[in-house]
Write a protein that holds these residues in place. Structure first.
Motif, PDB file in Angstrom:
ATOM      1  N   LEU A  27       0.869  -1.400  -0.083  1.00  0.00           N
ATOM      2  CA  LEU A  27       0.059  -0.169  -0.118  1.00  0.00           C
ATOM      3  C   LEU A  27       0.913   1.237  -0.048  1.00  0.00           C
ATOM      4  CD1 LEU A  27      -2.937  -1.002   2.454  1.00  0.00           C
ATOM      5  CD2 LEU A  27      -2.915  -0.886  -0.132  1.00  0.00           C
ATOM      6  N   ASP A  29       3.633   1.317  -1.230  1.00  0.00           N
ATOM      7  CA  ASP A  29       4.321   1.624  -2.685  1.00  0.00           C
ATOM      8  C   ASP A  29       3.392   2.436  -3.633  1.00  0.00           C
ATOM      9  OD1 ASP A  29       6.617   0.037  -2.035  1.00  0.00           O
ATOM     10  OD2 ASP A  29       5.676  -1.872  -3.048  1.00  0.00           O
ATOM     11  N   LEU A  30       2.063   2.172  -3.256  1.00  0.00           N
ATOM     12  CA  LEU A  30       1.064   2.782  -4.095  1.00  0.00           C
ATOM     13  C   LEU A  30       0.775   4.215  -3.376  1.00  0.00           C
ATOM     14  CD1 LEU A  30      -1.439  -0.285  -4.415  1.00  0.00           C
ATOM     15  CD2 LEU A  30      -0.268   0.958  -6.251  1.00  0.00           C
ATOM     16  N   GLY A  31       1.511   4.628  -2.308  1.00  0.00           N
ATOM     17  CA  GLY A  31       1.312   5.745  -1.824  1.00  0.00           C
ATOM     18  C   GLY A  31       0.274   5.968  -0.694  1.00  0.00           C
ATOM     19  N   LYS A  41     -14.863   2.277  -3.257  1.00  0.00           N
ATOM     20  CA  LYS A  41     -15.693   2.318  -4.588  1.00  0.00           C
ATOM     21  C   LYS A  41     -16.687   1.489  -4.701  1.00  0.00           C
ATOM     22  CE  LYS A  41     -14.401   6.037  -6.320  1.00  0.00           C
ATOM     23  NZ  LYS A  41     -15.252   7.200  -7.007  1.00  0.00           N
ATOM     24  N   MET A  51     -12.610  -2.068  -2.968  1.00  0.00           N
ATOM     25  CA  MET A  51     -12.080  -1.474  -3.984  1.00  0.00           C
ATOM     26  C   MET A  51     -11.995   0.087  -3.586  1.00  0.00           C
ATOM     27  SD  MET A  51     -12.841  -1.436  -7.929  1.00  0.00           S
ATOM     28  CE  MET A  51     -12.841   0.147  -8.980  1.00  0.00           C
ATOM     29  N   GLU A  53     -10.204   4.044  -3.680  1.00  0.00           N
ATOM     30  CA  GLU A  53      -9.689   5.065  -4.546  1.00  0.00           C
ATOM     31  C   GLU A  53      -8.890   5.846  -3.512  1.00  0.00           C
ATOM     32  OE1 GLU A  53     -10.598   9.012  -6.911  1.00  0.00           O
ATOM     33  OE2 GLU A  53     -10.737   8.263  -5.130  1.00  0.00           O
ATOM     34  N   TYR A  54      -7.837   6.091  -4.423  1.00  0.00           N
ATOM     35  CA  TYR A  54      -6.863   7.245  -3.826  1.00  0.00           C
ATOM     36  C   TYR A  54      -6.311   7.996  -4.807  1.00  0.00           C
ATOM     37  CZ  TYR A  54      -2.471   9.066  -1.899  1.00  0.00           C
ATOM     38  OH  TYR A  54      -1.554   9.741  -1.289  1.00  0.00           O
ATOM     39  N   CYS A  55      -6.221   9.409  -4.788  1.00  0.00           N
ATOM     40  CA  CYS A  55      -5.763  10.133  -5.614  1.00  0.00           C
ATOM     41  C   CYS A  55      -5.982   9.753  -7.121  1.00  0.00           C
ATOM     42  CB  CYS A  55      -4.279  10.330  -5.391  1.00  0.00           C
ATOM     43  SG  CYS A  55      -3.871  11.399  -4.167  1.00  0.00           S
ATOM     44  N   GLY A  56      -7.213   9.400  -7.418  1.00  0.00           N
ATOM     45  CA  GLY A  56      -7.460   8.745  -8.805  1.00  0.00           C
ATOM     46  C   GLY A  56      -7.028   7.502  -9.285  1.00  0.00           C
ATOM     47  N   GLN A  57      -6.416   6.584  -8.237  1.00  0.00           N
ATOM     48  CA  GLN A  57      -6.106   5.437  -8.540  1.00  0.00           C
ATOM     49  C   GLN A  57      -6.865   4.196  -7.710  1.00  0.00           C
ATOM     50  OE1 GLN A  57      -1.943   4.545  -7.713  1.00  0.00           O
ATOM     51  NE2 GLN A  57      -2.119   5.376  -5.738  1.00  0.00           N
ATOM     52  N   CYS A  58      -7.229   3.213  -8.175  1.00  0.00           N
ATOM     53  CA  CYS A  58      -8.134   2.326  -7.526  1.00  0.00           C
ATOM     54  C   CYS A  58      -7.133   1.067  -7.061  1.00  0.00           C
ATOM     55  CB  CYS A  58      -9.280   1.743  -8.561  1.00  0.00           C
ATOM     56  SG  CYS A  58     -10.321   3.043  -8.636  1.00  0.00           S
ATOM     57  N   VAL A  59      -7.379   0.688  -6.005  1.00  0.00           N
ATOM     58  CA  VAL A  59      -6.606  -0.660  -5.214  1.00  0.00           C
ATOM     59  C   VAL A  59      -7.518  -1.433  -4.738  1.00  0.00           C
ATOM     60  CG1 VAL A  59      -5.016  -1.110  -3.631  1.00  0.00           C
ATOM     61  CG2 VAL A  59      -4.822   1.063  -4.717  1.00  0.00           C
ATOM     62  N   GLY A  60      -7.449  -3.038  -4.890  1.00  0.00           N
ATOM     63  CA  GLY A  60      -8.388  -3.650  -4.190  1.00  0.00           C
ATOM     64  C   GLY A  60      -7.526  -4.494  -2.979  1.00  0.00           C
TER      65      GLY A  60
ATOM     66  N   GLN B  88      -0.101  10.290 -12.023  1.00  0.00           N
ATOM     67  CA  GLN B  88       0.177   9.496 -10.502  1.00  0.00           C
ATOM     68  C   GLN B  88       1.580  10.092 -10.249  1.00  0.00           C
ATOM     69  OE1 GLN B  88      -1.826   8.240  -8.522  1.00  0.00           O
ATOM     70  NE2 GLN B  88      -3.666   7.824  -9.954  1.00  0.00           N
ATOM     71  N   ARG B  91       3.636   8.834  -6.693  1.00  0.00           N
ATOM     72  CA  ARG B  91       4.107   7.673  -6.366  1.00  0.00           C
ATOM     73  C   ARG B  91       5.181   7.196  -7.260  1.00  0.00           C
ATOM     74  NH1 ARG B  91       1.832   3.433  -9.417  1.00  0.00           N
ATOM     75  NH2 ARG B  91      -0.429   4.046  -9.887  1.00  0.00           N
ATOM     76  N   ARG B 119      -7.928  15.240 -15.640  1.00  0.00           N
ATOM     77  CA  ARG B 119      -8.037  15.015 -14.059  1.00  0.00           C
ATOM     78  C   ARG B 119      -7.804  16.293 -13.606  1.00  0.00           C
ATOM     79  NH1 ARG B 119      -5.474   9.778 -12.512  1.00  0.00           N
ATOM     80  NH2 ARG B 119      -6.981   8.259 -13.524  1.00  0.00           N
ATOM     81  N   TYR B 244      11.412   6.884   3.719  1.00  0.00           N
ATOM     82  CA  TYR B 244      10.465   7.067   2.865  1.00  0.00           C
ATOM     83  C   TYR B 244       9.990   8.627   2.997  1.00  0.00           C
ATOM     84  CZ  TYR B 244       5.420   6.649   0.983  1.00  0.00           C
ATOM     85  OH  TYR B 244       4.510   6.988   0.296  1.00  0.00           O
ATOM     86  N   LEU B 378      -9.831  -9.249  -8.974  1.00  0.00           N
ATOM     87  CA  LEU B 378     -10.596  -8.599  -7.863  1.00  0.00           C
ATOM     88  C   LEU B 378     -12.043  -9.471  -7.605  1.00  0.00           C
ATOM     89  CD1 LEU B 378     -10.772  -6.275  -5.947  1.00  0.00           C
ATOM     90  CD2 LEU B 378     -12.302  -5.042  -7.346  1.00  0.00           C
ATOM     91  N   ILE B 487      -3.879  -5.336  -5.016  1.00  0.00           N
ATOM     92  CA  ILE B 487      -3.938  -5.158  -6.347  1.00  0.00           C
ATOM     93  C   ILE B 487      -4.411  -3.827  -6.976  1.00  0.00           C
ATOM     94  CG2 ILE B 487      -6.368  -6.070  -6.961  1.00  0.00           C
ATOM     95  CD1 ILE B 487      -4.847  -7.710  -9.264  1.00  0.00           C
ATOM     96  N   LEU B 489      -5.815  -1.208  -9.691  1.00  0.00           N
ATOM     97  CA  LEU B 489      -6.609  -1.589 -10.865  1.00  0.00           C
ATOM     98  C   LEU B 489      -6.453  -0.351 -11.629  1.00  0.00           C
ATOM     99  CD1 LEU B 489      -9.625  -2.453  -8.079  1.00  0.00           C
ATOM    100  CD2 LEU B 489      -8.554  -3.927 -10.031  1.00  0.00           C
TER     101      LEU B 489
END
Lengths: 74, 668
Positions: A27, A29-31, A41, A51, A53-60, B88, B91, B119, B244, B378, B487, B489
């Motif tokens: 997580l 790594d994804l910020g 979401k 699911m 959403e953080y800053c426009g990106q989606c993560v599961g 993005q 990151r 965006r 970090y 997912l 994951i 998406l």
């Protein structure tokens, strides 16, 4: 906690230290870390993954991790 | 000159690679490890570009990421090309900073500026370039805009090694860098600054690398010393977190300067689509519907007529011309039989399926390129979790429907070793495209009315057996380890025709190549075995060597419904390549085309034994190429042998159940 948020609700992560170390690293790594504003979401049925959403990106992530992440609801 | 291409996953790395290198590329192996690397030549032929797996950081979690770290430690690389996703940026810059610390010339390709603009993110590339101290080229990798300028600047402008110091990590860490430099005492290594920071962040590959000069205890003491100083002076939980946060602060300040935000568009396209495809109730049905459509198009609606047309072309005009040509040059009986009964029957029988296989590969590429594949992971995660896997394991399995070899390699993205091994062991049970011809042949003779349904049932059988075995294996052989599922998406992207064709062709060309080489040679060999026997040449097929070999295992196959020497020898050749089963059958039954073979089969199989045979083909053993890949990826003889034997046993048991169960139920 994150798992209590409903679809469409937002929260700021206040404590992520209880989540699994590998999940936390990924997580990060994804910020996504303490202080990140996330939005739910969708939630898959039968206790399935969340699911976010953080800053426009989606993560599961899985529900069992979502339970370990504390958030402040917005 | 060698340039390495790096970037986060889903930043358009492959598109950029394709635009920069044109069509020329080759696949080689990394030195020391047998992991594929893709190398392309720049269009202006001044440098080569190396495509590396997508990574978030140089401190690896998965095997895929480890490949990159190893490359940084062991290879001589001249220059780096870092692709960033403009939408993005924060990151993405974490990786950029680590790359800058490596202290090699670096150029940035700033991708998806159009997406960012939508965006409401506006980036001042000049300012970004100035703050980072490197060249920043805006590109749109999907359309190729800006790629030529990027290629020009990276290959022709003289790049200098010295870059400005971006981050001062404070006295403790800066001193540690000097200390490590003294420990290494002038050894030939990559940047010491980079090594130290990676070591302190806990990068296991870097630690391992340093062990060749520094004793493990000394290194541990060194890291612990730095860690304690930081924790006591900064009041932070871990050293990794400290590094970090330092990076994050610098990135924030760069972003504050170089990026401005405006009102963003209402609801992005991706969110609209996701509302439907990952919907609580619709997600699973939509996935099944997609699979059904893919399947019907490949098999029934589009693929079948095309294959039929190709079949009549090969068995009609092509065979006729060849026969005329052979008669014209006065070929001997031996040569005539070799070409017509061996090569045309063997190779032609496989070539016929090229259209279907390309359609299948096209859909798999479409799923990969559009971003839907990650959604499948997912949607499937809950089911996979029950059997001890995670949703990501479903992706290698889906790719395995095309070909098991890339499927097994795709398992590299799975982080935990247990889940990765399990996925590698089970992917061969996915019905790959080479097995499709066998089904096509059999359903054509026995199940004319329910063709697609019968084939679909075999695909599902493969999935069910693999889920069942996953449950069993994870409870017994591989119990204990935890499971990880996070994951990303990626946003949906409309795949570009050219890129889609390229990735379809990349996958499909192996099938065509194999037909021209492996299957060709195999066909000649099998034909020879069928032509010669203990009593000389041109014997009756039943007295040939092939019949003798197949006859040895035929009795073993009797209980599962197909104890003929023909089936036995077909199964033996099927280990070399699954499509060789078709070649063998074509040669054995002396027929030039599919239609007449189907007629002949009806006399040796019953519908029930045909289904049992298909199920056996589906499960019985991974093909030679797959076995080699399993060995490469697991690095273990034990697991490779295991993967062959468990499959053989499970195939026998399932076929036994089908055959005898079917008989009890009154099927014939």
């Amino acid at each position: 906690m994150l798992a209590q948020l409903k679809t469409g609700e937002k929260g700021i992560i206040s404590n992520i230290s209880k989540a699994d170390a590998l999940v936390r690293r990924r997580l990060l790594d994804l910020g996504i870390t303490e202080g990140s504003e996330v939005c739910i979401k969708c939630i898959m049925p039968f206790g399935g993954p969340y699911m976010l959403e953080y800053c426009g990106q989606c993560v599961g992530i899985r529900r069992k991790e979502a339970i370990q992440i504390e958030v402040e609801r917005l | 000159m060698e340039i390495a291409l790096l970037g986060n996953p889903n930043t358009g790395k492959t598109s950029l690679f394709n635009h920069l290198t044109g069509s020329y590329e080759y696949v080689g192996n990394w030195s020391g490890v047998t992991v594929e690397k893709k190398v392309g030549l720049f269009k202006n032929k001044r440098a080569t570009l190396i495509d590396l797996p997508g990574i978030y950081t140089l401190n690896p979690l998965s095997k895929d990421e480890g490949v990159v770290t190893n490359y940084f430690l062991k290879e001589q690389l001249d220059q780096l090309l870092n692709i960033l996703d403009a939408s993005q940026l924060e990151r993405n810059l974490h990786l950029t900073i680590q790359l800058l610390e490596y202290e090699k010339p670096l150029t940035i390709g700033l991708n998806m500026i159009d997406v960012a603009k939508n965006r409401g993110i506006h980036i001042d590339t000049n300012l970004l370039s100035h703050r980072l101290g490197v060249q920043v080229n805006p590109v749109i990798a999907r359309s190729g805009k800006g790629c030529d300028a990027l290629a020009e600047s990276i290959t022709t402008v003289k790049q200098c090694n010295t870059q400005k110091l971006l981050i001062n990590y404070g006295k403790v860490i800066e001193d540690a860098i000097i200390e490590l430099e003294e420990m290494l005492n002038g050894k030939q290594t990559p940047s010491i600054r980079w090594l130290t920071l990676q070591l302190l962040e806990g990068n296991p590959y870097v630690r391992e690398y340093l062990h060749q000069w520094v004793k493990p205890e000394v290194l541990s003491n060194f890291v612990n010393g730095v860690s304690q100083q930081i924790i006591s002076s900064e009041g932070i939980m871990t050293l990794e977190q400290f590094i970090y946060l330092k990076r994050k602060a610098v990135i924030q300040s760069i972003l504050n300067d170089a990026v401005t935000y405006s009102e963003k568009e209402k609801t992005p396209f991706t969110e609209k689509v996701d509302k439907i495809v990952t919907n609580k109730f619709l997600g699973m049905p939509i996935f099944l519907l997609m699979m059904y459509l893919m399947f019907m198009l490949t098999f029934n609606w589009l693929g079948f007529p095309l294959s039929d047309a190709l079949d009549s072309l090969i068995s009609g005009p092509i065979t006729e011309w060849t026969i005329n040509l052979l008669t014209l040059v006065g070929a001997t009986d031996f040569l005539y039989s070799l070409v017509v009964d061996g090569i045309i029957a063997g190779v032609g029988g496989v070539i016929v399926f090229v259209p279907q296989i390309f359609i299948l590969f096209f859909f798999i590429s479409l799923l990969e390129d559009s971003g839907y594949m990650a959604r499948v992971a997912l949607v499937m995660d809950r089911i996979m979790e029950h059997v001890g896997l995670n949703g990501k394991a479903f992706i290698p399995m889906m790719i395995g429907f095309g070909c098991n070899v890339p499927g097994i390699m795709a398992a590299r993205t799975i982080e935990t070793p247990k889940e990765r091994l399990l996925t590698i062991l089970l992917t061969p049970l996915m019905s790959c495209s080479a097995r499709l011809p066998v089904y096509a042949l059999f359903v054509g003779s026995f199940f004319v009315k329910q063709e697609a349904l019968i084939v679909l049932s075999l695909y599902i059988l493969g999935i069910l057996v693999s889920l069942l075995l996953a449950k069993i294996f994870s409870k017994t052989l591989l119990s204990g380890e935890t499971s990880l599922f996070v994951i990303e998406l990626p946003p949906y992207r409309l795949p570009q025709g050219k890129a889609l064709w390229r990735s379809t062709w990349d996958k499909g060309k192996n099938f065509v190549k194999k037909a021209g080489t492996f299957i060709f040679a195999g066909s000649v060999f099998i034909w020879l075995l069928s032509y010669a026997g203990p009593n000389g040449l041109n014997v009756n097929m039943d007295d040939s060597y092939l019949a003798a070999i197949g006859g040895v295992i035929a009795p073993l196959l009797q209980p599962i419904g197909f104890g003929s020497w023909q089936a036995g020898s077909a199964l033996l050749t099927g280990f070399l390549a699954k499509e060789a089963i078709i070649s063998t059958m074509n040669i054995i039954y002396f027929v030039p085309d599919e239609a007449s073979l189907q007629g002949l089969l009806a006399s040796t199989f019953t519908p029930l034994s045909a289904y049992s045979f298909m199920a056996f083909i589906l499960l019985y053993i991974p093909c030679l190429a797959t076995v080699a890949t399993i060995y490469k990826e697991t690095g273990s003889k034990k697991w490779t042998i295991f993967s062959c034997f468990y499959a053989l046993i499970i195939a026998y048991v399932i076929s036994l159940i089908i055959y005898h169960g079917g008989k009890l139920l009154g099927f014939t």
